[in-house]
Design an enzyme around this catalytic site. Structure first.
Site, PDB file in Angstrom:
ATOM      1  N   PRO A 183      -1.085  14.569  -4.063  1.00 35.05           N
ATOM      2  CA  PRO A 183      -2.306  15.324  -4.352  1.00 35.05           C
ATOM      3  C   PRO A 183      -2.309  16.007  -5.716  1.00 35.05           C
ATOM      4  O   PRO A 183      -3.359  16.426  -6.192  1.00 35.05           O
ATOM      5  CB  PRO A 183      -2.354  16.363  -3.219  1.00 35.05           C
ATOM      6  N   SER A 235      -1.440  14.425  -8.474  1.00 33.46           N
ATOM      7  CA  SER A 235      -1.780  13.415  -9.480  1.00 33.46           C
ATOM      8  C   SER A 235      -3.263  13.458  -9.790  1.00 33.46           C
ATOM      9  O   SER A 235      -4.089  13.639  -8.904  1.00 33.46           O
ATOM     10  CB  SER A 235      -1.415  12.012  -8.978  1.00 33.46           C
ATOM     11  N   ASP A 292       3.937   6.714 -11.424  1.00 34.07           N
ATOM     12  CA  ASP A 292       5.126   5.890 -11.254  1.00 34.07           C
ATOM     13  C   ASP A 292       6.165   6.566 -10.368  1.00 34.07           C
ATOM     14  O   ASP A 292       6.924   5.895  -9.662  1.00 34.07           O
ATOM     15  CB  ASP A 292       5.733   5.548 -12.620  1.00 34.07           C
ATOM     16  N   GLY A 293       6.228   7.898 -10.398  1.00 36.25           N
ATOM     17  CA  GLY A 293       7.178   8.617  -9.551  1.00 36.25           C
ATOM     18  C   GLY A 293       6.860   8.456  -8.073  1.00 36.25           C
ATOM     19  O   GLY A 293       7.752   8.230  -7.245  1.00 36.25           O
ATOM     20  N   THR A 294       5.574   8.551  -7.723  1.00 35.55           N
ATOM     21  CA  THR A 294       5.146   8.345  -6.334  1.00 35.55           C
ATOM     22  C   THR A 294       5.431   6.917  -5.900  1.00 35.55           C
ATOM     23  O   THR A 294       5.911   6.673  -4.785  1.00 35.55           O
ATOM     24  CB  THR A 294       3.643   8.638  -6.195  1.00 35.55           C
ATOM     25  N   GLU A 314       9.217   6.416  -5.221  1.00 38.41           N
ATOM     26  CA  GLU A 314       9.611   6.934  -3.914  1.00 38.41           C
ATOM     27  C   GLU A 314       9.094   6.048  -2.789  1.00 38.41           C
ATOM     28  O   GLU A 314       9.796   5.788  -1.807  1.00 38.41           O
ATOM     29  CB  GLU A 314       9.093   8.362  -3.723  1.00 38.41           C
ATOM     30  N   THR A 345       0.466   8.855 -15.848  1.00 33.78           N
ATOM     31  CA  THR A 345       0.243   8.824 -17.290  1.00 33.78           C
ATOM     32  C   THR A 345       0.516   7.449 -17.873  1.00 33.78           C
ATOM     33  O   THR A 345      -0.224   6.961 -18.721  1.00 33.78           O
ATOM     34  CB  THR A 345       1.165   9.848 -17.986  1.00 33.78           C
ATOM     35  N   ASP A 387      10.426 -13.369 -12.008  1.00 28.48           N
ATOM     36  CA  ASP A 387      11.325 -14.357 -12.620  1.00 28.48           C
ATOM     37  C   ASP A 387      12.770 -14.199 -12.174  1.00 28.48           C
ATOM     38  O   ASP A 387      13.647 -14.971 -12.588  1.00 28.48           O
ATOM     39  CB  ASP A 387      11.221 -14.326 -14.158  1.00 28.48           C
ATOM     40  N   GLU A 399      11.815   8.750 -14.180  1.00 24.62           N
ATOM     41  CA  GLU A 399      12.331   9.978 -13.583  1.00 24.62           C
ATOM     42  C   GLU A 399      13.846  10.043 -13.788  1.00 24.62           C
ATOM     43  O   GLU A 399      14.508   9.023 -13.986  1.00 24.62           O
ATOM     44  CB  GLU A 399      12.018  10.021 -12.080  1.00 24.62           C
TER      45      GLU A 399
END
Length: 297
Positions: A10, A12, A67-69, A72, A93, A215, A272
């Site tokens: 929430p 983000s 990307d952090g969410t 995880e 971001t 790949d 991270e």
């Protein structure tokens, strides 16, 4: 009835994330899903929610955040007999994973992608027993990437990383790294080693132009002898898409890599802070199925 779990950070995209959740719920229900929404409140919540979705045989997990969410969330797929499909709504971001899969960076357009019938099986990485979706970096420059504040990332985007990296090169020496891959060993001073799964790292979509999300390879770079002048020329090579040919860069592909050092060196994983060296990195080929846009979109 099909089941979908929406995992949302929430924080983000400020308060807009809650409106995006409502739009996701609406479009998924139109697709015949029963929808459960889970909001993250603390570290590893997204992993725990995803584990539940796997164990309760959900059909779809949607990661709504940065990307952090996403990092995880994918770790909830670890060692699961049933792995739901993954939907990605980027609110961060940089959003490297979405870029690599050509998922729209506009949340509204990305939400529409959830109606796509096209699914792609993508590689995941494994670092010291934890999965990652995009990149592992280590060295003094990687330490500086972890220090980039959320405010700087929001204000400057990719250039926040360049600014912090320049400052690090001026103030701190490179570390002695030992990199082992296949039957080879590289040993020397380096400010940065990185292993990428996709063509996009830190928002630079030309870092590894030839990398594909399926790949089965780690695309690895060792940077050496980076003074300020060399950093400028390396940056130009990066923008031109030929960094792997730079004279102060060692490039190789592998399925398994280990990196160690006699010094204390931290890592950056999917943007991270990660574990300190030593690390073992390997590839999990085509491990997760992701909903991607129809080719005509």
């Amino acid at each position: 009835m099909k089941k979908a779990m929406v995992i949302v950070n929430p924080s983000s995209s400020k308060e807009e994330s809650l409106q995006h959740v409502r739009n996701v719920e609406e479009i998924l229900r139109e697709q015949g899903y029963a929808v459960t929404v889970e909001e993250t409140a603390q570290e590893l919540d997204a992993t725990r929610f995803c584990v539940t979705a796997c164990q309760e045989t959900y059909d779809l997990v949607v990661s709504l955040g940065g990307d952090g969410t996403l990092h995880e969330t994918i770790n909830g797929f670890m060692d699961q007999d049933h792995r739901p499909k993954l939907g990605v709504i980027p609110l961060g971001t940089v959003n490297d994973f979405a870029r690599a899969l050509q998922i729209p960076l506009s949340p509204e357009l990305a939400i529409r992608t959830l109606t796509s019938a096209r699914v792609k099986a993508v590689d995941m990485g494994l670092l010291n027993g934890r999965m990652f979706a995009n990149v592992v970096a280590t060295g003094s420059l990687a330490e500086s990437l972890s220090a980039v504040s959320s405010d700087d990332k929001s204000m400057f985007g990719t250039f926040a990383y360049i600014k912090e990296g320049m400052k690090e090169l001026i103030n701190h020496p490179a570390h002695l790294l030992i990199v082992r891959y296949d039957d080879k060993t590289w040993e020397g001073e380096s400010p940065l080693f990185l292993a990428a799964l996709t063509n996009s790292v830190g928002g630079f979509e030309k870092l590894v132009p030839g990398a594909a999300v399926d790949d089965g390879l780690l695309h690895c770079f060792i940077f050496k002898n980076l003074n300020i002048l060399n950093t400028v020329t390396a940056s130009i090579s990066l923008f031109l898409g030929n960094l792997k040919d730079h004279k102060d860069v060692v490039y190789f592909t592998a399925k398994h890599v280990s990196v160690s050092s006699a010094e204390s060196v931290s890592t950056n994983v999917d943007g991270e802070e990660g574990p300190s060296l030593p690390i073992e990195v390997r590839i999990l080929p085509r491990h997760i199925e992701v909903i991607v846009p129809e080719e005509s979109e």
